[in-house]
Design a protein around this motif. Sequence first.
Motif, PDB file in Angstrom:
ATOM      1  N   TYR A 430     -10.894  22.237 -11.169  1.00 49.74           N
ATOM      2  CA  TYR A 430     -12.267  22.991 -10.666  1.00 49.74           C
ATOM      3  C   TYR A 430     -11.888  24.607 -10.614  1.00 49.74           C
ATOM      4  N   GLN A 431     -12.462  25.354 -10.915  1.00 52.44           N
ATOM      5  CA  GLN A 431     -12.622  26.832 -11.091  1.00 52.44           C
ATOM      6  C   GLN A 431     -13.435  27.361  -9.801  1.00 52.44           C
ATOM      7  N   LEU A 432     -12.520  27.690  -8.824  1.00 53.32           N
ATOM      8  CA  LEU A 432     -12.985  28.336  -7.560  1.00 53.32           C
ATOM      9  C   LEU A 432     -13.365  29.800  -7.651  1.00 53.32           C
ATOM     10  N   PRO A 433     -14.022  30.332  -6.523  1.00 47.55           N
ATOM     11  CA  PRO A 433     -14.078  31.818  -6.366  1.00 47.55           C
ATOM     12  C   PRO A 433     -12.823  32.369  -6.275  1.00 47.55           C
ATOM     13  N   GLN A 434     -12.753  33.834  -6.609  1.00 44.52           N
ATOM     14  CA  GLN A 434     -11.709  34.797  -6.358  1.00 44.52           C
ATOM     15  C   GLN A 434     -10.613  34.500  -7.434  1.00 44.52           C
ATOM     16  N   ASN A 435     -10.792  33.957  -8.561  1.00 45.70           N
ATOM     17  CA  ASN A 435      -9.864  33.643  -9.536  1.00 45.70           C
ATOM     18  C   ASN A 435      -8.944  32.438  -9.201  1.00 45.70           C
ATOM     19  N   TYR A 436      -9.257  31.663  -8.396  1.00 42.76           N
ATOM     20  CA  TYR A 436      -8.542  30.275  -7.990  1.00 42.76           C
ATOM     21  C   TYR A 436      -8.959  29.252  -8.798  1.00 42.76           C
ATOM     22  N   ARG A 437      -7.902  28.315  -9.135  1.00 44.23           N
ATOM     23  CA  ARG A 437      -7.983  27.003  -9.846  1.00 44.23           C
ATOM     24  C   ARG A 437      -7.153  25.788  -9.274  1.00 44.23           C
ATOM     25  N   ALA A 438      -8.155  24.765  -8.816  1.00 43.35           N
ATOM     26  CA  ALA A 438      -7.596  23.818  -8.177  1.00 43.35           C
ATOM     27  C   ALA A 438      -7.480  22.595  -8.802  1.00 43.35           C
ATOM     28  N   THR A 439      -6.254  21.862  -8.667  1.00 40.73           N
ATOM     29  CA  THR A 439      -6.246  20.674  -9.467  1.00 40.73           C
ATOM     30  C   THR A 439      -5.767  19.629  -8.651  1.00 40.73           C
ATOM     31  N   LEU A 440      -6.420  18.462  -8.496  1.00 39.72           N
ATOM     32  CA  LEU A 440      -6.110  17.164  -7.593  1.00 39.72           C
ATOM     33  C   LEU A 440      -5.921  15.840  -8.753  1.00 39.72           C
ATOM     34  N   GLY A 441      -4.932  15.037  -8.481  1.00 38.75           N
ATOM     35  CA  GLY A 441      -4.794  14.033  -9.233  1.00 38.75           C
ATOM     36  C   GLY A 441      -4.075  12.873  -8.489  1.00 38.75           C
ATOM     37  N   VAL A 442      -4.237  11.526  -9.160  1.00 37.44           N
ATOM     38  CA  VAL A 442      -3.688  10.663  -8.569  1.00 37.44           C
ATOM     39  C   VAL A 442      -2.900   9.656  -9.818  1.00 37.44           C
ATOM     40  N   ASP A 443      -1.711   9.259  -9.580  1.00 36.52           N
ATOM     41  CA  ASP A 443      -1.076   8.409 -10.617  1.00 36.52           C
ATOM     42  C   ASP A 443      -0.668   7.133 -10.265  1.00 36.52           C
ATOM     43  N   TYR A 444      -0.785   6.131 -10.796  1.00 35.61           N
ATOM     44  CA  TYR A 444      -0.329   4.820 -10.351  1.00 35.61           C
ATOM     45  C   TYR A 444       0.392   3.853 -11.533  1.00 35.61           C
ATOM     46  N   ASN A 445       1.429   3.316 -11.201  1.00 35.21           N
ATOM     47  CA  ASN A 445       2.321   2.776 -12.047  1.00 35.21           C
ATOM     48  C   ASN A 445       2.906   1.295 -11.515  1.00 35.21           C
ATOM     49  N   SER A 446       2.907   0.384 -12.174  1.00 31.35           N
ATOM     50  CA  SER A 446       3.324  -0.987 -11.560  1.00 31.35           C
ATOM     51  C   SER A 446       4.172  -1.662 -12.558  1.00 31.35           C
ATOM     52  N   MET A 447       5.173  -2.289 -12.262  1.00 32.32           N
ATOM     53  CA  MET A 447       6.171  -3.354 -12.981  1.00 32.32           C
ATOM     54  C   MET A 447       5.939  -4.635 -12.486  1.00 32.32           C
ATOM     55  N   ASP A 448       5.972  -5.616 -13.435  1.00 31.28           N
ATOM     56  CA  ASP A 448       6.033  -7.005 -13.059  1.00 31.28           C
ATOM     57  C   ASP A 448       7.141  -7.514 -14.309  1.00 31.28           C
ATOM     58  N   ARG A 449       8.246  -7.827 -13.588  1.00 35.02           N
ATOM     59  CA  ARG A 449       9.538  -8.441 -14.325  1.00 35.02           C
ATOM     60  C   ARG A 449       9.561  -9.811 -14.633  1.00 35.02           C
ATOM     61  N   GLY A 450       8.294 -10.748 -14.329  1.00 36.05           N
ATOM     62  CA  GLY A 450       8.356 -12.090 -14.468  1.00 36.05           C
ATOM     63  C   GLY A 450       9.167 -12.837 -13.437  1.00 36.05           C
ATOM     64  N   ALA A 451       9.277 -14.242 -13.765  1.00 39.57           N
ATOM     65  CA  ALA A 451       9.779 -14.925 -12.958  1.00 39.57           C
ATOM     66  C   ALA A 451      11.404 -15.051 -13.163  1.00 39.57           C
ATOM     67  N   PHE A 452      12.299 -15.090 -12.158  1.00 38.32           N
ATOM     68  CA  PHE A 452      13.528 -15.473 -12.115  1.00 38.32           C
ATOM     69  C   PHE A 452      13.936 -16.815 -11.717  1.00 38.32           C
ATOM     70  N   GLY A 453      14.089 -17.594 -12.957  1.00 32.71           N
ATOM     71  CA  GLY A 453      14.191 -19.132 -12.361  1.00 32.71           C
ATOM     72  C   GLY A 453      15.133 -19.879 -12.939  1.00 32.71           C
ATOM     73  N   LEU A 454      15.275 -21.214 -12.740  1.00 34.36           N
ATOM     74  CA  LEU A 454      16.030 -21.892 -13.714  1.00 34.36           C
ATOM     75  C   LEU A 454      15.913 -21.969 -15.029  1.00 34.36           C
ATOM     76  N   PRO A 455      16.922 -22.164 -15.988  1.00 34.18           N
ATOM     77  CA  PRO A 455      18.266 -22.322 -15.274  1.00 34.18           C
ATOM     78  C   PRO A 455      19.066 -20.883 -15.156  1.00 34.18           C
ATOM     79  N   ASP A 456      18.540 -19.864 -15.119  1.00 33.52           N
ATOM     80  CA  ASP A 456      19.406 -18.495 -15.138  1.00 33.52           C
ATOM     81  C   ASP A 456      19.818 -18.257 -13.535  1.00 33.52           C
ATOM     82  N   SER A 457      20.856 -17.406 -13.681  1.00 28.16           N
ATOM     83  CA  SER A 457      21.330 -16.867 -12.475  1.00 28.16           C
ATOM     84  C   SER A 457      21.516 -15.288 -12.624  1.00 28.16           C
ATOM     85  N   VAL A 458      21.236 -14.650 -11.249  1.00 31.51           N
ATOM     86  CA  VAL A 458      21.472 -13.314 -11.190  1.00 31.51           C
ATOM     87  C   VAL A 458      22.475 -13.060 -10.012  1.00 31.51           C
ATOM     88  N   GLY A 459      23.576 -13.825 -10.069  1.00 29.81           N
ATOM     89  CA  GLY A 459      24.513 -13.643  -8.988  1.00 29.81           C
ATOM     90  C   GLY A 459      25.120 -12.341  -8.833  1.00 29.81           C
TER      91      GLY A 459
END
Length: 748
Positions: A430-459
């Motif tokens: 938004y363009q504010l008075p006296q030549n100011y310009r303000a910017t606000l934002g929100v970022d969201y990121n998520s990761m789902d790596r699936g199930a770690f199950g049989l017969p796998d191992s992550v020792g």
Amino acid sequence: MNAARISAATTRALATLAVLAAAGSAHADEAEDAAKLTRPDSSASAGLGSISGNQRDRSIFGMYNGMREKGSYLLLDLDYVTRNNETGYWTRLWGRNLGLDNREMGVSFEQQGNWRFDADYSELVRHDPRTLNTGVTGIGTTTPRVNLITPGRGTDIELEMKRTALGANGKIWLSPNLLFEASFKNEDKNGARMWGRGFTCTSAAAPLPTTAAQIGCAAAPNSQWALLALPEPVNSSTKQVEAKFNFSADRFTLVGGYYGSFYSNANGTMTPSVPGTLYNPLGVPTLLGTPGALTQANGLLGILQSPMALPPDNQAHQFSVAGTYAFTQTTRGTFKYSYTRATQDRDFLAAGLANAPVGVTNLGGRMDTTLVQAGVTSRPMPKLTLLANVKFEDRKDKTPDAQYNLEGVNRFNNTQSNLYKFGGKVEGSYQLPQNYRATLGVDYNSMDRGAFGLPDSVGGLAALRQKTWETEYRGEIRRTMSDNLSGALAFGHSRRDGSIWLRPNTLPATGVTPVADINIFSRTGLFPALFTDRKRDRLRGIADWLPTEQLSVQFMVEGSHDRYMEPGTKGLLGGASRLYSLDTSWAMTETWKMLAYVSRATQSMEIDHSTGYMMSLRNVNTSLGFGVNGKPTSKLNMGANLALINDRNVYSQGLDSAASATNVAFLAASGGLPDVLFRQVRLTMFGEYALEKSAAVRLTVLHQQARLNEWTWTNNGVPFVYSDGTTISLNQNQRVTYAGAQYIYKFQ
């Protein structure tokens, strides 16, 4: 007529002539610019370049520029351009560095507004700056032979990698709204690069032999280890194919097409031949076993001589469509969809790999990735701009499960790498008075790596997570203080969290067991940083200042700080970065210009090891430069540039209260790891003198000093010695002076 009237008439006449002359000059300049577009200049240059020192003196300078091996070089460049004014048909033939091993050349044909075709060829040789002194023979092949030598008494080997690329691309307008583009590129890589193999006995894969006659780890209760320098043989090809349609209308654009990547490697494995005697950690030759005696396939010698897998053949195919749509004059939407299938199914036996799981002839690797993205930007009010977008990425690992892994007597399957990503962003400005310009934002990121199950191992890990998510809040305030001064200040704060921790089950059991956060604590456990909670803060400030039309100054400061909240006391605990930079440009006169810059960047990480070591890693990079360019006469153009780079890695070591007495004594005696320093100073001067309108001579002189002091291969003049006596060296202080002269001819 009196004198006053004569003077006035003369003044008016002179003023009129001046205006007409200026107008004529302007028209002449415009006519000259137009002529350059319709009758472009061509040029060719030829000359000689000479460089001081030997190959080791210029190993850093000559890594990529083609000036490593010899002391003098042919300098040859060409740029030939023609245009048919009646048909609008262009032809161009060009070449760069034709006398060096990083040469490039190409040809282009075009009919403006209708079609275009380009083809190019290029070479690039990467010379390894280090020299191997080794007894290994057959370097660059898949069957090298290791020979025990006295350190420093072997053969000097300088590794190099040559890339040869051939490409072609074209486009044609099928209609005023529809453009078709296609391209093809093939790159071959040949040579050898630094690689090696090492193994320590005993381990679950190489237990102690039961008798001294067995080849492998020494007879109980002793143990052995070996580390060998075995350069990787490279003989591979990468092909890339792309084709797409571009459609545009008044409010709508659409791009759809195909992209394919094909990698093939002529070398499937490398199988070294290793002698039965190597140096032990104390530098004494040690017998690994008795040739002809009972051989253990999992003994040390057997493992050192087993095939080493090289990058396998693979390919990927992607189909995509993307576009934009203007809903109104102030609101526009974007979208993208792509589907990619990547496969790797090289036959194990054909590549030289045996002992595959029963009934399995190849990995059958397959990864399917689907990407969907959409966004919208809008200006609902003259002072307000809004932006929002979302992105989905679904990566499915469809590689078949099989028992590839062995630890002692326990066998378990490969782990599939599924991944689902979701991201979104909302932003308002938004363009504010006296030549100011303000910017606000929100970022969201998520990761789902699936199930770690049989017969796998992550020792080997203390725990991991299936899901993690991160939210960042950011803002910026920007202001124009005056016609010649503006600045901005931006900030950001993010936090990453995750789902319940999953503890790998102890073999022979596979899979994982969920564990509550309150019960997952482990003082020395290994928690990968990508799974742990993290807080990150960022701050950035910039300023642009133009005190005069001739002088401009830009300043920037930027910093960030990370805090990792691991459920333990070890691992990656935190990190930070800082950057300061200042750039200036000054047009001192109409014919002389000056540029200068300086920057300093610092990065640090705090890491604690499970054995009690605490490490504070810090990298400081300082660079500055100064350049001046001008024309003291109408025929002479000259300039000079000075650049300095100073890069230092600092390893500050400490010990916690649980460290062993042996480690405490060792750190006190050694003082820890020394710093790694790279410093380079380069001065370049040039002058170009016009002999006539179409001919000139150019002289370039360059002096570079480089210093690379690292403990990886040599410390205090003492080289690291591999188990066969191989050593690796580098001239740590290098000075190079280059001088080149060229004759340049311009023609039409």
